[in-house]
Design a protein around this motif. Sequence first.
Motif, PDB file in Angstrom:
ATOM      1  N   GLY A 106       0.401   5.613 -15.465  1.00  0.00           N
ATOM      2  CA  GLY A 106       0.139   6.496 -14.320  1.00  0.00           C
ATOM      3  C   GLY A 106      -0.019   5.786 -12.977  1.00  0.00           C
ATOM      4  N   ALA A 107       0.201   4.469 -12.934  1.00  0.00           N
ATOM      5  CA  ALA A 107       0.089   3.764 -11.641  1.00  0.00           C
ATOM      6  C   ALA A 107       1.174   4.246 -10.680  1.00  0.00           C
ATOM      7  N   PHE A 108       2.384   4.457 -11.213  1.00  0.00           N
ATOM      8  CA  PHE A 108       3.452   5.044 -10.417  1.00  0.00           C
ATOM      9  C   PHE A 108       3.415   6.539 -10.668  1.00  0.00           C
ATOM     10  N   ASP A 109       3.225   7.330  -9.629  1.00  0.00           N
ATOM     11  CA  ASP A 109       3.122   8.773  -9.820  1.00  0.00           C
ATOM     12  C   ASP A 109       3.563   9.463  -8.537  1.00  0.00           C
ATOM     13  N   ILE A 110       4.719  10.162  -8.600  1.00  0.00           N
ATOM     14  CA  ILE A 110       5.259  10.781  -7.381  1.00  0.00           C
ATOM     15  C   ILE A 110       4.386  11.930  -6.880  1.00  0.00           C
ATOM     16  N   THR A 111       3.426  12.406  -7.719  1.00  0.00           N
ATOM     17  CA  THR A 111       2.479  13.421  -7.230  1.00  0.00           C
ATOM     18  C   THR A 111       1.366  12.809  -6.381  1.00  0.00           C
ATOM     19  N   PHE A 112       1.417  11.477  -6.155  1.00  0.00           N
ATOM     20  CA  PHE A 112       0.465  10.837  -5.226  1.00  0.00           C
ATOM     21  C   PHE A 112       0.498  11.582  -3.888  1.00  0.00           C
ATOM     22  N   ALA A 113       1.675  12.188  -3.601  1.00  0.00           N
ATOM     23  CA  ALA A 113       1.886  12.858  -2.318  1.00  0.00           C
ATOM     24  C   ALA A 113       0.947  14.040  -2.100  1.00  0.00           C
ATOM     25  N   ALA A 168      13.193   6.079  -3.859  1.00  0.00           N
ATOM     26  CA  ALA A 168      14.446   6.611  -3.281  1.00  0.00           C
ATOM     27  C   ALA A 168      15.274   5.541  -2.569  1.00  0.00           C
ATOM     28  N   LYS A 169      14.627   4.590  -1.923  1.00  0.00           N
ATOM     29  CA  LYS A 169      15.396   3.574  -1.205  1.00  0.00           C
ATOM     30  C   LYS A 169      16.118   2.646  -2.189  1.00  0.00           C
ATOM     31  N   GLY A 170      15.429   2.309  -3.288  1.00  0.00           N
ATOM     32  CA  GLY A 170      16.079   1.505  -4.327  1.00  0.00           C
ATOM     33  C   GLY A 170      17.276   2.245  -4.910  1.00  0.00           C
ATOM     34  N   GLY A 193      15.014  -1.467   3.996  1.00  0.00           N
ATOM     35  CA  GLY A 193      13.604  -1.870   4.087  1.00  0.00           C
ATOM     36  C   GLY A 193      13.338  -3.047   3.180  1.00  0.00           C
ATOM     37  N   GLY A 194      12.491  -2.862   2.166  1.00  0.00           N
ATOM     38  CA  GLY A 194      12.138  -3.956   1.267  1.00  0.00           C
ATOM     39  C   GLY A 194      13.020  -4.050   0.029  1.00  0.00           C
ATOM     40  N   ASP A 195      14.074  -3.246  -0.033  1.00  0.00           N
ATOM     41  CA  ASP A 195      14.907  -3.216  -1.238  1.00  0.00           C
ATOM     42  C   ASP A 195      16.279  -3.810  -0.962  1.00  0.00           C
ATOM     43  N   HIS A 249      -3.240   1.548   4.000  1.00  0.00           N
ATOM     44  CA  HIS A 249      -1.792   1.399   3.931  1.00  0.00           C
ATOM     45  C   HIS A 249      -1.185   2.418   2.972  1.00  0.00           C
ATOM     46  N   HIS A 250       0.149   2.351   2.851  1.00  0.00           N
ATOM     47  CA  HIS A 250       0.931   3.453   2.270  1.00  0.00           C
ATOM     48  C   HIS A 250       1.081   3.442   0.755  1.00  0.00           C
ATOM     49  N   ILE A 251       0.451   2.487   0.070  1.00  0.00           N
ATOM     50  CA  ILE A 251       0.539   2.518  -1.398  1.00  0.00           C
ATOM     51  C   ILE A 251      -0.821   2.962  -1.946  1.00  0.00           C
ATOM     52  N   LEU A 252      -0.805   4.101  -2.612  1.00  0.00           N
ATOM     53  CA  LEU A 252      -2.066   4.730  -3.014  1.00  0.00           C
ATOM     54  C   LEU A 252      -2.280   4.663  -4.521  1.00  0.00           C
ATOM     55  N   SER A 253      -3.521   4.451  -4.910  1.00  0.00           N
ATOM     56  CA  SER A 253      -3.847   4.555  -6.325  1.00  0.00           C
ATOM     57  C   SER A 253      -3.933   6.033  -6.688  1.00  0.00           C
ATOM     58  N   PRO A 254      -3.167   6.472  -7.694  1.00  0.00           N
ATOM     59  CA  PRO A 254      -3.257   7.878  -8.107  1.00  0.00           C
ATOM     60  C   PRO A 254      -4.646   8.244  -8.634  1.00  0.00           C
ATOM     61  N   LYS A 255      -5.439   7.231  -9.010  1.00  0.00           N
ATOM     62  CA  LYS A 255      -6.786   7.516  -9.528  1.00  0.00           C
ATOM     63  C   LYS A 255      -7.773   7.849  -8.418  1.00  0.00           C
ATOM     64  N   ASN A 276      13.498  -1.870  -9.621  1.00  0.00           N
ATOM     65  CA  ASN A 276      12.741  -2.855  -8.836  1.00  0.00           C
ATOM     66  C   ASN A 276      11.802  -2.148  -7.860  1.00  0.00           C
ATOM     67  N   ASP A 277      12.364  -1.130  -7.173  1.00  0.00           N
ATOM     68  CA  ASP A 277      11.593  -0.401  -6.165  1.00  0.00           C
ATOM     69  C   ASP A 277      10.359   0.245  -6.803  1.00  0.00           C
ATOM     70  N   ALA A 278      10.593   1.007  -7.878  1.00  0.00           N
ATOM     71  CA  ALA A 278       9.480   1.705  -8.528  1.00  0.00           C
ATOM     72  C   ALA A 278       8.481   0.714  -9.134  1.00  0.00           C
ATOM     73  N   SER A 280       7.859  -2.387  -8.133  1.00  0.00           N
ATOM     74  CA  SER A 280       7.084  -3.118  -7.125  1.00  0.00           C
ATOM     75  C   SER A 280       5.910  -2.257  -6.653  1.00  0.00           C
ATOM     76  N   THR A 281       6.152  -0.971  -6.495  1.00  0.00           N
ATOM     77  CA  THR A 281       5.062  -0.050  -6.121  1.00  0.00           C
ATOM     78  C   THR A 281       4.036   0.008  -7.267  1.00  0.00           C
ATOM     79  N   SER A 282       4.527   0.093  -8.512  1.00  0.00           N
ATOM     80  CA  SER A 282       3.632   0.184  -9.681  1.00  0.00           C
ATOM     81  C   SER A 282       2.738  -1.042  -9.799  1.00  0.00           C
TER      82      SER A 282
HETATM   83  P1  ADP Z   1       8.474   0.597   1.213  1.00  0.00           P
HETATM   84  O1  ADP Z   1       9.781  -0.088   0.957  1.00  0.00           O
HETATM   85  O2  ADP Z   1       8.541   1.849   2.044  1.00  0.00           O
HETATM   86  O3  ADP Z   1       7.365  -0.347   1.578  1.00  0.00           O
HETATM   87  P2  ADP Z   1       7.390   0.701  -1.431  1.00  0.00           P
HETATM   88  O4  ADP Z   1       8.352   0.461  -2.518  1.00  0.00           O
HETATM   89  O5  ADP Z   1       6.437  -0.347  -1.078  1.00  0.00           O
HETATM   90  O6  ADP Z   1       8.163   1.242  -0.170  1.00  0.00           O
HETATM   91  O7  ADP Z   1       6.647   2.016  -1.803  1.00  0.00           O
HETATM   92  C1  ADP Z   1       5.730   2.613  -0.904  1.00  0.00           C
HETATM   93  C2  ADP Z   1       5.983   4.096  -0.866  1.00  0.00           C
HETATM   94  O8  ADP Z   1       5.833   4.620  -2.182  1.00  0.00           O
HETATM   95  C3  ADP Z   1       4.975   4.819  -0.019  1.00  0.00           C
HETATM   96  O9  ADP Z   1       5.366   4.901   1.334  1.00  0.00           O
HETATM   97  C4  ADP Z   1       4.932   6.178  -0.698  1.00  0.00           C
HETATM   98  O10 ADP Z   1       5.996   6.991  -0.227  1.00  0.00           O
HETATM   99  C5  ADP Z   1       5.188   5.867  -2.156  1.00  0.00           C
HETATM  100  N1  ADP Z   1       3.965   5.696  -2.972  1.00  0.00           N
HETATM  101  C6  ADP Z   1       2.722   5.288  -2.581  1.00  0.00           C
HETATM  102  N2  ADP Z   1       1.876   5.194  -3.630  1.00  0.00           N
HETATM  103  C7  ADP Z   1       2.597   5.566  -4.731  1.00  0.00           C
HETATM  104  C8  ADP Z   1       2.291   5.673  -6.129  1.00  0.00           C
HETATM  105  N3  ADP Z   1       1.086   5.369  -6.618  1.00  0.00           N
HETATM  106  N4  ADP Z   1       3.295   6.069  -6.960  1.00  0.00           N
HETATM  107  C9  ADP Z   1       4.527   6.379  -6.487  1.00  0.00           C
HETATM  108  N5  ADP Z   1       4.875   6.285  -5.192  1.00  0.00           N
HETATM  109  C10 ADP Z   1       3.922   5.883  -4.317  1.00  0.00           C
END
Ligand code: ADP
Length: 321
Positions: A106-113, A168-170, A193-195, A249-255, A276-278, A280-282
């Motif tokens: 659950g570290a990666f969770d698109i409902t974080f939004a 999405a960017k990956g 960006g970072g991908d 910052h923009h990476i949130l813990s779903p917990k 890779n994208d998903a 790295s966020t996870s």
């Molecule tokens: P960027 O290339 O924009 O830095 P990252 O791969 O680092 O993207 O992911 C950050 C983006 O992921 C955030 O801007 C947000 O849209 C989304 N995000 C943030 N936290 C989570 C999470 N826990 N699970 C899934 N997506 C997330």
Amino acid sequence: MSRFLLPLLSLLIVFAANAQWVQDSAAIMGTNIEVQLWAEQEEQGRKGIEAVFAEMQRINQLMSPYIATSELSRVNANAAQRPVSVSQELFALIALSVDISEKTAGAFDITFASIGFLYDYRAKQKPSDTQIAEQLPAINYHHLLLDPEQQSIQFAHNNVKIDLGGIAKGHAVDKAIERLQKMGFKHALVTAGGDTRLLGDRRGRPWMVGIRDPRNPDKQAVVMPLEDSALSTSGDYERFFEEGGERYHHILSPKTGKSTHEVQSVSIMGPSSTLNDALSTSVFVLGVKDGIDLINRTPGYEAIILDSQRKLHYSSGLGME
Ligand code: ADP
Ligand code: MG
């Protein structure tokens, strides 16, 4: 020399002389897109670059949460009331996201939004603790009801919102590289960006892909020689603001619905830019130990983490520890 061979030879020389690196960049998907490719003719190279930009625009129109008419926005507006049918591409990416949620505890969770939309990093806005407490139950990928037959998605909770910003960017980079391959290109770099993903090598040399120092935009923390591979970096410097000594910052813990602080940046290398994208966020959310464990049990993928003490950590396949 035969009278046919000479003109043929000079033709070949002209042809080879025109082959060149062509590159360009553009602002799409809220980030900087960069393309470099090796083309036999400049015009053909330009066409390749146009195809990449067009692909990025197409995916942005489909998946942007900021475009009211995007499929993603349509899902967010209606899926709490009824199942919403979507394109095969969006359905597949949402299904893959749920799969990654399961593999990352659950570290990666698109409902974080569901809470993520309450942050505005440019305007330095964040939700109050009361707002977070109210919305937190909406963050849970189990609320996403996917029907593969109808290609539809429904939310099992009223306050759910989804956002594909972590994947999405990956996905767009993978799609762009696919287009270039179909057009016959053999050497290319596409970055969103970072991908980053690389097609082939840099003609006899590897591509050198940098991992930025999270606290110094002009410095590279690590430079990786890569070919036919991809690398994504997630950092706490992409979108953030500071208040009362805290970095939001923009990476949130779903917990918790809040940003995590154990690491400053995570880079993942592997064949798929989408993964890779998903990942790295996870790993950013999971932190050093659980993050490295996850990558060590994911064949074909490696990680480099810079923690909050600015110490580097590597997955076992890199043979650094
Ligand atoms: P960027 O290339 O924009 O830095 P990252 O791969 O680092 O993207 O992911 C950050 C983006 O992921 C955030 O801007 C947000 O849209 C989304 N995000 C943030 N936290 C989570 C999470 N826990 N699970 C899934 N997506 C997330
Ligand atoms: Mg990511």
